[in-house]
Design a protein around this motif. Structure first.
Motif, PDB file in Angstrom:
ATOM      1  N   ALA A  69       5.359 -11.167 -10.494  1.00  0.00           N
ATOM      2  CA  ALA A  69       4.360 -10.052 -10.646  1.00  0.00           C
ATOM      3  C   ALA A  69       5.116  -8.743 -11.020  1.00  0.00           C
ATOM      4  O   ALA A  69       5.902  -8.318 -10.177  1.00  0.00           O
ATOM      5  N   PRO A  70       5.091  -8.288 -12.280  1.00  0.00           N
ATOM      6  CA  PRO A  70       6.068  -6.912 -12.512  1.00  0.00           C
ATOM      7  C   PRO A  70       5.766  -5.481 -11.464  1.00  0.00           C
ATOM      8  O   PRO A  70       4.643  -5.398 -11.175  1.00  0.00           O
ATOM      9  N   GLY A  71       7.002  -5.266 -11.017  1.00  0.00           N
ATOM     10  CA  GLY A  71       6.974  -4.221 -10.148  1.00  0.00           C
ATOM     11  C   GLY A  71       6.180  -4.452  -8.880  1.00  0.00           C
ATOM     12  O   GLY A  71       6.246  -3.404  -8.038  1.00  0.00           O
ATOM     13  N   LEU A  72       5.826  -5.600  -8.453  1.00  0.00           N
ATOM     14  CA  LEU A  72       5.077  -5.768  -7.140  1.00  0.00           C
ATOM     15  C   LEU A  72       5.950  -5.463  -6.189  1.00  0.00           C
ATOM     16  O   LEU A  72       5.702  -4.962  -5.164  1.00  0.00           O
ATOM     17  N   GLU A  73       7.108  -6.002  -5.827  1.00  0.00           N
ATOM     18  CA  GLU A  73       8.058  -5.759  -4.571  1.00  0.00           C
ATOM     19  C   GLU A  73       8.232  -4.147  -4.366  1.00  0.00           C
ATOM     20  O   GLU A  73       8.323  -3.616  -3.224  1.00  0.00           O
ATOM     21  N   GLU A  74       8.432  -3.478  -5.654  1.00  0.00           N
ATOM     22  CA  GLU A  74       8.705  -1.951  -5.359  1.00  0.00           C
ATOM     23  C   GLU A  74       7.368  -1.314  -4.833  1.00  0.00           C
ATOM     24  O   GLU A  74       7.625  -0.265  -3.965  1.00  0.00           O
ATOM     25  N   LYS A  75       6.263  -1.740  -5.178  1.00  0.00           N
ATOM     26  CA  LYS A  75       5.230  -1.198  -4.750  1.00  0.00           C
ATOM     27  C   LYS A  75       4.932  -1.690  -3.227  1.00  0.00           C
ATOM     28  O   LYS A  75       4.451  -0.893  -2.354  1.00  0.00           O
ATOM     29  N   LEU A  76       5.272  -2.834  -2.918  1.00  0.00           N
ATOM     30  CA  LEU A  76       5.050  -3.213  -1.564  1.00  0.00           C
ATOM     31  C   LEU A  76       6.007  -2.503  -0.496  1.00  0.00           C
ATOM     32  O   LEU A  76       5.540  -2.284   0.469  1.00  0.00           O
ATOM     33  N   LYS A  77       7.158  -2.251  -1.164  1.00  0.00           N
ATOM     34  CA  LYS A  77       8.050  -1.246  -0.289  1.00  0.00           C
ATOM     35  C   LYS A  77       7.554  -0.011  -0.075  1.00  0.00           C
ATOM     36  O   LYS A  77       7.791   0.725   0.985  1.00  0.00           O
ATOM     37  N   SER A  78       6.866   0.691  -1.041  1.00  0.00           N
ATOM     38  CA  SER A  78       6.306   1.900  -0.869  1.00  0.00           C
ATOM     39  C   SER A  78       5.137   2.119  -0.096  1.00  0.00           C
ATOM     40  O   SER A  78       4.767   3.065   0.587  1.00  0.00           O
ATOM     41  N   GLY A  79       4.271   1.084  -0.005  1.00  0.00           N
ATOM     42  CA  GLY A  79       3.155   1.069   0.773  1.00  0.00           C
ATOM     43  C   GLY A  79       1.778   1.098  -0.125  1.00  0.00           C
ATOM     44  O   GLY A  79       1.493   1.844  -0.939  1.00  0.00           O
ATOM     45  N   ILE A  80       1.078  -0.194  -0.106  1.00  0.00           N
ATOM     46  CA  ILE A  80       0.098  -0.467  -0.960  1.00  0.00           C
ATOM     47  C   ILE A  80      -1.012  -1.283  -0.123  1.00  0.00           C
ATOM     48  O   ILE A  80      -0.587  -1.980   1.058  1.00  0.00           O
ATOM     49  N   ASP A  81      -2.062  -1.608  -0.514  1.00  0.00           N
ATOM     50  CA  ASP A  81      -3.288  -2.329   0.180  1.00  0.00           C
ATOM     51  C   ASP A  81      -3.304  -3.799  -0.523  1.00  0.00           C
ATOM     52  O   ASP A  81      -3.441  -3.961  -1.706  1.00  0.00           O
ATOM     53  N   VAL A  82      -3.071  -4.879   0.197  1.00  0.00           N
ATOM     54  CA  VAL A  82      -2.876  -6.159  -0.345  1.00  0.00           C
ATOM     55  C   VAL A  82      -4.064  -7.136   0.527  1.00  0.00           C
ATOM     56  O   VAL A  82      -4.031  -6.870   1.822  1.00  0.00           O
ATOM     57  N   LEU A  83      -4.701  -7.716  -0.207  1.00  0.00           N
ATOM     58  CA  LEU A  83      -5.600  -8.901   0.101  1.00  0.00           C
ATOM     59  C   LEU A  83      -5.238 -10.078  -0.417  1.00  0.00           C
ATOM     60  O   LEU A  83      -5.040 -10.419  -1.204  1.00  0.00           O
ATOM     61  N   ASP A  84      -5.297 -10.941   0.764  1.00  0.00           N
ATOM     62  CA  ASP A  84      -5.041 -12.610   0.429  1.00  0.00           C
ATOM     63  C   ASP A  84      -6.140 -13.406   0.647  1.00  0.00           C
ATOM     64  O   ASP A  84      -6.919 -13.205   1.810  1.00  0.00           O
TER      65      ASP A  84
ATOM     66  N   ALA B 193       8.200  -8.121   6.218  1.00  0.00           N
ATOM     67  CA  ALA B 193       9.108  -7.585   5.159  1.00  0.00           C
ATOM     68  C   ALA B 193       8.519  -6.291   4.542  1.00  0.00           C
ATOM     69  O   ALA B 193       9.463  -5.457   4.366  1.00  0.00           O
ATOM     70  N   PHE B 194       7.177  -5.856   4.642  1.00  0.00           N
ATOM     71  CA  PHE B 194       7.136  -4.588   3.949  1.00  0.00           C
ATOM     72  C   PHE B 194       6.171  -3.833   4.965  1.00  0.00           C
ATOM     73  O   PHE B 194       5.078  -3.675   4.900  1.00  0.00           O
ATOM     74  N   PRO B 195       6.682  -3.204   5.877  1.00  0.00           N
ATOM     75  CA  PRO B 195       6.056  -2.617   7.018  1.00  0.00           C
ATOM     76  C   PRO B 195       5.067  -1.315   6.549  1.00  0.00           C
ATOM     77  O   PRO B 195       4.161  -0.942   7.119  1.00  0.00           O
ATOM     78  N   GLU B 196       5.490  -0.646   5.206  1.00  0.00           N
ATOM     79  CA  GLU B 196       4.803   0.236   4.808  1.00  0.00           C
ATOM     80  C   GLU B 196       3.538  -0.250   4.117  1.00  0.00           C
ATOM     81  O   GLU B 196       2.599   1.048   4.096  1.00  0.00           O
TER      82      GLU B 196
END
Length: 361
Positions: free
Chosen positions: A168-183, A198-201
């Motif tokens: 997923a393009p750019g996903l890891e950078e977004k996860l590092k900066s802090g986003i809302d994720v639903l599984d 891995a992505f505490p933010e």
């Protein structure tokens, strides 16, 4: 009955097919024995031993020698374990251990073998469905959540950071900066827990309809001391949270759903504009003739008949089945509002397609 009906048979073809059936009989037995070897940790133990007697193996494993010896008989005659008839010792070649032990990770075929014994427990109920229609609900599948969690660890968690998230393009950078994720359909939450660690933010939410699975997930997250993750029992066809998430993931989930089209509609609605959806599902075509060369197609259709299709039908659902396929998956994603869908494969994973798409901004 006509006594001459078989006169026109191609006997060579019949003999060849008979040999194939004989092989299926033996391999079916071996699938059960491999499952037992996995559950009893015999492959793991033998991978750390040199040539050993059945008594030595049983003692090391803390198991009954008579059962171990009979199991070894199946493994030896099946070409899985080697035997020295002079010394009466057994040996698991490292080349075989590389595909049968827990240390093998995603290459561990023994994990997959558990499905056949598990599915066999509902055979009578499936036969009844052939006669009466309907389906068999999740509650009838003993050990399902346990085996699914182990299988998901191999197919998702082991390759999550190195292979899957980069799709997923750019996903890891977004996860590092802090986003809302639903599984959605998170099961025991193994993948989401690893992401949360891995992505505490970022903030992570897991939904699954199974109280048992959510209980496992909550316990595991608490054990890891994670505070940026929440698990909830939830029907994912009724998310009803408009534009709440930056990313939604679905690992081997959609084809099991009673209302898959509505689930995808809910996913689109729950994403923020420009939000990403990452979906893993079975690598198959929607057309049976295009699955003829798929090395896993017989297994896919078997698991579909015995589980994926029937649990959906048990809820009065669509019954898409395991082989709903790439063509229908792309069509349904587009109908749900995702205009451009990328379908990708990973070199080491012959079981899955990975669909990535973005909600219109």
């Amino acid at each position: 009955m006509c006594n001459n009906c078989n006169l026109n048979l191609d006997t060579e073809r019949t003999d060849d097919f008979g040999q194939k059936l004989l092989q299926i009989v033996n391999h079916s037995g071996l699938s059960l024995m491999i499952s037992i070897g996995h559950r009893a940790r015999l492959f793991d133990i033998m991978s750390e031993m040199e040539h050993a007697t059945s008594s030595q193996i049983a003692e090391q494993a803390g198991l009954n020698e008579r059962y171990v010896r009979e199991w070894l008989g199946a493994m030896v005659t099946g070409g899985i374990i080697e035997y020295d008839p002079v010394l009466k010792t057994y040996f698991l070649p490292p080349e075989h251990a590389a595909l049968l032990t827990r240390a093998a990770g995603p290459n561990n075929f023994a994990t997959t073998m558990q499905w056949f014994s598990l599915l066999g427990t509902v055979e009578d109920k499936i036969v009844n469905c052939f006669q009466e229609g309907g389906g068999v609900p999740y509650s009838e599948f003993a050990r399902f959540h346990e085996v699914m969690a182990e299988d998901s660890y191999n197919t998702v968690v082991c390759g999550l950071f190195e292979h899957i998230l980069p799709l997923a393009p750019g996903l890891e950078e977004k996860l590092k900066s802090g986003i809302d994720v639903l599984d959605i359909g998170c099961g025991s939450g193994l993948a989401l827990i690893e992401m949360a660690a891995a992505f505490p933010e970022s903030r992570f939410t897991g939904y699954d309809i199974s109280e048992e699975s959510i209980g496992r997930a909550q316990a595991s997250a608490a054990e890891r001391g994670l505070t940026n993750i929440t698990f909830q029992v939830q029907d994912v066809s009724q998310i009803n949270q408009p534009e709440a998430f930056d990313v939604i993931t679905a690992f081997d989930v959609i084809h099991d759903q009673a209302q898959p089209a509505e689930v995808l509609n809910q996913v689109n609605a729950a994403l923020k504009p420009g939000g990403q959806f990452l979906m893993q599902d079975i690598a198959a075509s929607s057309h049976v003739e295009k699955n003829l060369d798929n090395p896993l197609a017989p297994m896919f259709y078997t698991i579909s008949t015995m589980h994926c299709m029937t649990v959906s039908l048990a809820q009065g659902g669509a019954g898409l089945g395991t082989c709903w396929g790439k063509e229908l998956a792309c069509e349904m994603l587009q109908t749900a509002g995702f205009e451009k869908v990328d379908v990708q494969e990973l070199p080491h994973d012959i079981m899955n397609y990975f669909y990535t798409t973005t909600k219109a901004a």
